[in-house]
Design a protein around this motif. Structure first.
Motif, PDB file in Angstrom:
ATOM      1  N   UNK A   1      82.313  88.267  -0.957  1.00  0.00           N
ATOM      2  CA  UNK A   1      82.587  87.271  -2.004  1.00  0.00           C
ATOM      3  C   UNK A   1      84.019  86.760  -1.954  1.00  0.00           C
TER       4      UNK A   1
ATOM      5  N   UNK B   1      85.453  76.561  -0.730  1.00  0.00           N
ATOM      6  CA  UNK B   1      85.573  76.225  -2.160  1.00  0.00           C
ATOM      7  C   UNK B   1      85.662  74.727  -2.431  1.00  0.00           C
TER       8      UNK B   1
ATOM      9  N   UNK C   1      86.491  67.647   1.310  1.00  0.00           N
ATOM     10  CA  UNK C   1      87.094  66.336   1.091  1.00  0.00           C
ATOM     11  C   UNK C   1      86.621  65.377   2.162  1.00  0.00           C
TER      12      UNK C   1
ATOM     13  N   UNK D   1      88.777  62.721   4.190  1.00  0.00           N
ATOM     14  CA  UNK D   1      89.640  63.092   5.319  1.00  0.00           C
ATOM     15  C   UNK D   1      89.035  64.190   6.180  1.00  0.00           C
TER      16      UNK D   1
ATOM     17  N   UNK E   1      92.861  78.059  -8.936  1.00  0.00           N
ATOM     18  CA  UNK E   1      92.345  77.933  -7.572  1.00  0.00           C
ATOM     19  C   UNK E   1      90.917  77.431  -7.737  1.00  0.00           C
ATOM     20  N   UNK E   2      90.432  76.527  -6.865  1.00  0.00           N
ATOM     21  CA  UNK E   2      89.064  76.019  -7.044  1.00  0.00           C
ATOM     22  C   UNK E   2      88.081  77.183  -7.187  1.00  0.00           C
ATOM     23  N   UNK E   3      87.334  77.208  -8.278  1.00  0.00           N
ATOM     24  CA  UNK E   3      86.476  78.355  -8.588  1.00  0.00           C
ATOM     25  C   UNK E   3      85.629  78.735  -7.378  1.00  0.00           C
ATOM     26  N   UNK E   4      85.664  80.016  -7.049  1.00  0.00           N
ATOM     27  CA  UNK E   4      84.897  80.552  -5.923  1.00  0.00           C
ATOM     28  C   UNK E   4      83.588  81.099  -6.485  1.00  0.00           C
ATOM     29  N   UNK E   5      82.515  80.331  -6.291  1.00  0.00           N
ATOM     30  CA  UNK E   5      81.250  80.662  -6.961  1.00  0.00           C
ATOM     31  C   UNK E   5      80.620  81.935  -6.414  1.00  0.00           C
ATOM     32  N   UNK E   6      81.123  82.432  -5.285  1.00  0.00           N
ATOM     33  CA  UNK E   6      80.612  83.703  -4.764  1.00  0.00           C
ATOM     34  C   UNK E   6      81.040  84.881  -5.636  1.00  0.00           C
ATOM     35  N   UNK E   7      82.062  84.668  -6.476  1.00  0.00           N
ATOM     36  CA  UNK E   7      82.557  85.764  -7.320  1.00  0.00           C
ATOM     37  C   UNK E   7      81.984  85.717  -8.732  1.00  0.00           C
TER      38      UNK E   7
ATOM     39  N   UNK F   1      86.705  71.249  -8.552  1.00  0.00           N
ATOM     40  CA  UNK F   1      87.091  70.047  -7.833  1.00  0.00           C
ATOM     41  C   UNK F   1      85.870  69.295  -7.318  1.00  0.00           C
ATOM     42  N   UNK F   2      84.669  69.759  -7.713  1.00  0.00           N
ATOM     43  CA  UNK F   2      83.470  69.069  -7.238  1.00  0.00           C
ATOM     44  C   UNK F   2      82.258  69.445  -8.094  1.00  0.00           C
TER      45      UNK F   2
ATOM     46  N   UNK G   1      79.264  70.459  -7.116  1.00  0.00           N
ATOM     47  CA  UNK G   1      78.532  71.652  -6.676  1.00  0.00           C
ATOM     48  C   UNK G   1      79.011  72.893  -7.424  1.00  0.00           C
ATOM     49  N   UNK G   2      80.325  73.002  -7.587  1.00  0.00           N
ATOM     50  CA  UNK G   2      80.890  74.174  -8.265  1.00  0.00           C
ATOM     51  C   UNK G   2      80.476  74.190  -9.732  1.00  0.00           C
TER      52      UNK G   2
ATOM     53  N   UNK H   1      90.753  69.795 -11.351  1.00  0.00           N
ATOM     54  CA  UNK H   1      91.992  69.691 -10.596  1.00  0.00           C
ATOM     55  C   UNK H   1      92.075  68.298 -10.002  1.00  0.00           C
TER      56      UNK H   1
ATOM     57  N   UNK I   1      93.995  69.841  -2.140  1.00  0.00           N
ATOM     58  CA  UNK I   1      92.652  69.755  -2.696  1.00  0.00           C
ATOM     59  C   UNK I   1      92.739  69.114  -4.079  1.00  0.00           C
ATOM     60  N   UNK I   2      91.618  68.916  -4.716  1.00  0.00           N
ATOM     61  CA  UNK I   2      91.577  68.218  -5.995  1.00  0.00           C
ATOM     62  C   UNK I   2      90.842  66.900  -5.843  1.00  0.00           C
TER      63      UNK I   2
END
Lengths: 372, 372
Positions: A4, A256, A259, A262, B80-86, B104-105, B107-108, B125, B133-134
Motif C-alpha cells: 500500500x 497517485x 497529468x 504533459x 500529498x495526493x491521497x493514496x487510495x491503497x491506504x 487531484x483527480x 478517480x481518487x 490541490x 501535480x495538482x
C-alpha cells in the motif's frame, strides 16, 4: 502481503545468482571474497552469503560491524578510515571478533595504539587513482613511516594494503576498467614487495563492484570486497557491470496522479525512498529510475518510453509515452529499478521478497537492539 | 554527551525563534498557521509548536499522520495526493481525528467515496505554476466536475483549495517570489468565488517556506503550511528565505583523514547522513554543506574558504584553504550546515540539542510503535 506504500522488493533468486556468480569467480581465481555488506545491511541476506561459503565480510561503520557481529560474523573489516572517536566501540568489538581496521595516516595509528585494549588487524588504504582518500601509492616515504609506526605497536597487526577504485564508477568502457584494475594491482604488488622481508604474509585487497564484475582474471590480489553486486542497480547497468536482468531490487510505488497534458504520472515514492542519486544522460536530462512490469516470479526488463525524471521528498514524476501513460491508473502500483541500490535500501529500512517474505535492514532497527 | 559518530545537532533556541516568528507573522496577517511537520518529524519539536499556540498541522504521509495523532494532534492534513491503497489506515485515522485529505483527480474522489467509513475533509490541490501535480488553476471544467462529484459523497466534506508553490525554490529574487505568491492568491481567489454560493466556507491554503518567509503581507488566503522554516538550511539561505544565523540544525562529523597535497579533509559523514541534495554554484561547482565552528551556545556563521564538495556513502570531502586546513586534526569534529534539512533529518533518525538533549525522529522508531 498487500503493498500500500512505497516498498522495496527483493528478488531472492536474482540475489542468490549474483552471490553465486561472484563466489564462483573468487574460487576460480583463488581469491578470498570478503563481500561488502553495506549494500544490503541485512542479517538475512548475510545468511545467503554464509550458505554460499562466505566467512569474512566488509562493512562501512562500527555500528554495522556490531550488528553483524551480533549475528555470528567473526571476521569483519571496517573499510572506512578508522574513526578514533569510537575507541570504546572498537575495543568492545575487538574483544570478541577478528576486527580489521584501516588507516590512512600516522595520527590514526598513534591514537589506535594508545586506545586499543585488544589486538586488531590493520591495513593501509592506498590511493591508486580515485583521489577520495588513502595514501598515494607512490608516496613511499609516508608508507614507510606508517609501517614503521605500526611495527612498534603491540596491539596492531599489520595485515596489508586495501584499495577502493571508486573511479571505475565514472567508466562505461570495460577496457578502461580493466586498465584501472591492472594499474592498482601493479602498484599494490610493488608495495608488497617493498615490505615482504619483514611482513611475509601481507594481503592485497581490492574492492569495487565494476572491477570485480567486469575483470575475468582477478590475478595478483588475495581478496576482493565488492558489495553492490548482490543487488546491482541502474548505475552498474550503465557502467556495464551487469545486465538489467541482474538487478535484484525494485521499488513498488503507488500511482497517485496522472497529468495527460504533459504525459506525466505521479508516484508516491520520492527522495526519502529512492535517494537523490541520478543518472545524467548524454542529452543533459536526468533519470532517477526505470520502470519494469511485474511477472509471475519477478519483473521484466526495463520498459522503453517511460522513466522517473524527477523526485521531491515524497513525489516521483514519471514521464511516459502516450501508450504507456494510458496503461497506468490511479491506485495501481508502478515498479521502478533504482539508480543506486545501496542508498535506496538504506532509506527503505527493509525489503519484501517477491515471495512475500519481509527482510530486515539495519536502519530499520532501533538503536538499542544494536548495543547488545 | 560525547559525540563519536555523525550527529545532527539542533539549536533549540534558533528553532524556537523560527517558530515564534512564523506564529507572529500568521497572527499579524490573521491566517491560520498549519505547519508542515515533515521537516522535523519529531514529537518533541511538535510540542514546541503546540506551546506557541499551534493546533493544526500538515504531514506528508499517513504514517506520519498516525505518529502525530498518537501524540495528541487532532487536526491533521496529509498534504500529498491521497493514496487510495491506504484506505484501511485512512479509515483508522479518520475514526479518531479531524483528517484532511487532498485530491487531484476524480478517480481518487470516487475511490475515497467507496472506501471511507468516517467523514474526512477534502481539499483540491491546485497547480498555479509549479507543474509537479495538482489540477491546473485554469482547468475549470475539471474542477467543476470534481466539485460536483465531491458534493454527492456523504463522507467527503469539501474544504477548499491548497497550493504548494515549489517553483519558489528555483528563485533567489524576493520580487519573483512575491509575484509567484500574488499569482497563486489571485487564481485561488477566482476559484473560491466560483464555488462560494454552494460552499460559503471554502478555505484557501498555501504552503512553501520561501513565500511564507519572504512575503510580509500574507493576504487573501486563510492558511499557510510552511515546514522547512523550523530549521531552514543552505538552500533557503540561498533563496533568501533566511540568514545563515537562522539555520537551526548542523551536522557534527568526525575528521578521519587529511590530504595536504590537495587541501582536502575527509569526514565521517556522507550521503547516508546528509542526502545527496546539492547547491550548484554559478561556476558549475557543487556544494554539499558549509562549515561552521561551535560556540558556547550554538555555532558561528558559515566560514569562508571551506566547504563540503563531494559525498559518497559515508565519506564527505571538504575543500579547505591552507589556513583552515591546518586548523583541523584527525579525531576533531567538524560542524556542517546541511543543504536540505528535511532530508538530512530524515536520514539521521534523531537529533541532539546543543544543550545535550536527545530528540526523536519518526524514522528512528521501529514500525511497530506506530501501529498503536
Amino acid at each position: 502481503m498487500k503493498i500500500t506504500t512505497p516498498t522495496l522488493l527483493l528478488d531472492k533468486q536474482k540475489a542468490l545468482r549474483n552471490i553465486s556468480r561472484m563466489v564462483d569467480k573468487a574460487r576460480r581465481n583463488k581469491v578470498r571474497l570478503r563481500p561488502h555488506f553495506k549494500t544490503h545491511q541485512s542479517v538475512q541476506v548475510g545468511e545467503w552469503f554464509r550458505e554460499a561459503g562466505v566467512e569474512a565480510i566488509t562493512v562501512s561503520s562500527v555500528r554495522m560491524a556490531r550488528y553483524f557481529a551480533n549475528h555470528g560474523w567473526n571476521d569483519i573489516m571496517v573499510a572506512f578510515p578508522a574513526n578514533v572517536l569510537e575507541m570504546e566501540s572498537i575495543n568492545e568489538l575487538a574483544s570478541r571478533i577478528k576486527l580489521h581496521l584501516i588507516a590512512v595516516n600516522q595520527e590514526t595509528v598513534t591514537a589506535l595504539a594508545q586506545g586499543l585494549q585488544h589486538p586488531v588487524q590493520l591495513s593501509l588504504k592506498i590511493d591508486t587513482g580515485y583521489r577520495r582518500t588513502g595514501i598515494l601509492a607512490t608516496n613511499y616515504a609516508e608508507v614507510d613511516a606508517i609501517v614503521k609506526l605500526i611495527r612498534e605497536q603491540e596491539k596492531l597487526q599489520f595485515a596489508g594494503f586495501v584499495v577502493h577504485d571508486g573511479h571505475t564508477y565514472k567508466q562505461t568502457d570495460a577496457d578502461a576498467i580493466q586498465t584501472i584494475f591492472n594499474t592498482s594491482v601493479y602498484q599494490l604488488h610493488l608495495l608488497r614487495e617493498r615490505y615482504k622481508a619483514k611482513f611475509p604474509n601481507l594481503q592485497l585487497s581490492i574492492g569495487d563492484t565494476p572491477s570485480c564484475s567486469i575483470v575475468e582474471n582477478i590475478q595478483g590480489v588475495d581478496e576482493i570486497r565488492p558489495g553492490n553486486f548482490v543487488f546491482y542497480d541502474l548505475t552498474q547497468q550503465r557502467i556495464g557491470s551487469c545486465a538489467f536482468e541482474d538487478i535484484a531490487v525494485c521499488m513498488a510505488c503507488p500511482v497517485v496522479a496522472k497529468h495527460p497534458d504533459r504525459g506525466e504520472i505521479i508516484l508516491y515514492g520520492g527522495s526519502v525512498h529512492f535517494s537523490k542519486d541520478v543518472i545524467l544522460q548524454e542529452d543533459g536530462s536526468s533519470i532517477y529510475g526505470r520502470v519494469v512490469e511485474l511477472t509471475e516470479n519477478g519483473w521484466t526488463e526495463s520498459l522503453e518510453g517511460i522513466e522517473v525524471v524527477s523526485l521531491s521528498q515524497e513525489h516521483g514524476v514519471v514521464k511516459a509515452s502516450p501508450e504507456l501513460f494510458r496503461k497506468y491508473n490511479i491506485g495501481d502500483l508502478m515498479y521502478v529499478l533504482p539508480v543506486h541500490s545501496c542508498l535506496t535500501a538504506d532509506l527503505m529500512q527493509g525489503y519484501l521478497t517477491t515471495e512475500g517474505e519481509p527482510i530486515e535492514h539495519l536502519t530499520g532497527l532501533p538503536h538499542r537492539e544494536l548495543n547488545s
